[in-house]
Design a protein around this motif. Sequence first.
Motif, PDB file in Angstrom:
ATOM      1  N   ILE A   1      -4.263   5.298  -8.278  1.00 13.67           N
ATOM      2  CA  ILE A   1      -3.056   4.679  -8.817  1.00 13.67           C
ATOM      3  C   ILE A   1      -1.895   5.646  -8.656  1.00 13.67           C
ATOM      4  O   ILE A   1      -1.988   6.802  -9.046  1.00 13.67           O
ATOM      5  CB  ILE A   1      -3.250   4.298 -10.298  1.00 13.67           C
TER       6      ILE A   1
ATOM      7  N   GLU B   1       1.885   5.506  -9.704  1.00 13.86           N
ATOM      8  CA  GLU B   1       2.877   4.769 -10.479  1.00 13.86           C
ATOM      9  C   GLU B   1       2.469   3.307 -10.571  1.00 13.86           C
ATOM     10  O   GLU B   1       1.459   3.006 -11.169  1.00 13.86           O
ATOM     11  CB  GLU B   1       4.276   4.994  -9.928  1.00 13.86           C
ATOM     12  N   LYS B   2       3.212   2.388  -9.936  1.00 13.79           N
ATOM     13  CA  LYS B   2       2.829   0.974 -10.054  1.00 13.79           C
ATOM     14  C   LYS B   2       2.109   0.437  -8.822  1.00 13.79           C
ATOM     15  O   LYS B   2       1.950  -0.757  -8.650  1.00 13.79           O
ATOM     16  CB  LYS B   2       4.044   0.114 -10.400  1.00 13.79           C
ATOM     17  N   TYR B   3       1.608   1.340  -7.998  1.00 15.59           N
ATOM     18  CA  TYR B   3       0.881   0.941  -6.790  1.00 15.59           C
ATOM     19  C   TYR B   3      -0.539   1.469  -6.813  1.00 15.59           C
ATOM     20  O   TYR B   3      -0.831   2.481  -7.443  1.00 15.59           O
ATOM     21  CB  TYR B   3       1.616   1.417  -5.531  1.00 15.59           C
TER      22      TYR B   3
ATOM     23  N   ASN C   1       0.458  -3.621  -5.366  1.00 17.36           N
ATOM     24  CA  ASN C   1       0.983  -3.487  -6.715  1.00 17.36           C
ATOM     25  C   ASN C   1      -0.182  -3.505  -7.694  1.00 17.36           C
ATOM     26  O   ASN C   1      -1.180  -4.195  -7.467  1.00 17.36           O
ATOM     27  CB  ASN C   1       1.946  -4.647  -6.983  1.00 17.36           C
ATOM     28  N   THR C   2      -0.064  -2.785  -8.791  1.00 16.91           N
ATOM     29  CA  THR C   2      -1.150  -2.733  -9.776  1.00 16.91           C
ATOM     30  C   THR C   2      -1.425  -4.092 -10.403  1.00 16.91           C
ATOM     31  O   THR C   2      -2.485  -4.296 -10.985  1.00 16.91           O
ATOM     32  CB  THR C   2      -0.846  -1.722 -10.896  1.00 16.91           C
ATOM     33  N   GLN C   3      -0.501  -5.033 -10.267  1.00 22.44           N
ATOM     34  CA  GLN C   3      -0.698  -6.378 -10.813  1.00 22.44           C
ATOM     35  C   GLN C   3      -1.538  -7.266  -9.899  1.00 22.44           C
ATOM     36  O   GLN C   3      -1.890  -8.376 -10.251  1.00 22.44           O
ATOM     37  CB  GLN C   3       0.672  -7.052 -11.041  1.00 22.44           C
ATOM     38  N   THR C   4      -1.879  -6.780  -8.711  1.00 26.09           N
ATOM     39  CA  THR C   4      -2.622  -7.552  -7.715  1.00 26.09           C
ATOM     40  C   THR C   4      -4.059  -7.818  -8.178  1.00 26.09           C
ATOM     41  O   THR C   4      -4.681  -6.958  -8.783  1.00 26.09           O
ATOM     42  CB  THR C   4      -2.681  -6.764  -6.386  1.00 26.09           C
TER      43      THR C   4
END
Length: 101
Positions: A69, A71-73, A91-94
């Motif tokens: 991880i 940051e947000k990736y 993206n971490t939301q994926t």
Amino acid sequence: MKCKIEILPTAWEDLKAIEDYYAVKFDVKTAIKVSNKILDAIERLENYPDSGSATPDTWLNEMGYRIVIIEKYIVIFRHIEDTVFIYHIGNTQTEYTRLFF
């Protein structure tokens, strides 16, 4: 012993999409900065190929995938013999499993 890093075409496409997003939304300097942070994290895998974390997905973990991880990736990779294969950058939301189908 250093591992070889192989960034697969899908991961290069992912990184290019991230760069394009930042270039359009902000500027080229920001896009390069974000891209370099991701590439620096990938480069560290040469010396620490088993670093990173288990994924939140059981199937990916069973197949030997790990994530780093930044940051947000996230970078999704597998360490096989003397090579670290980079499969996806997202993206971490994926939803990670969807990237593989």
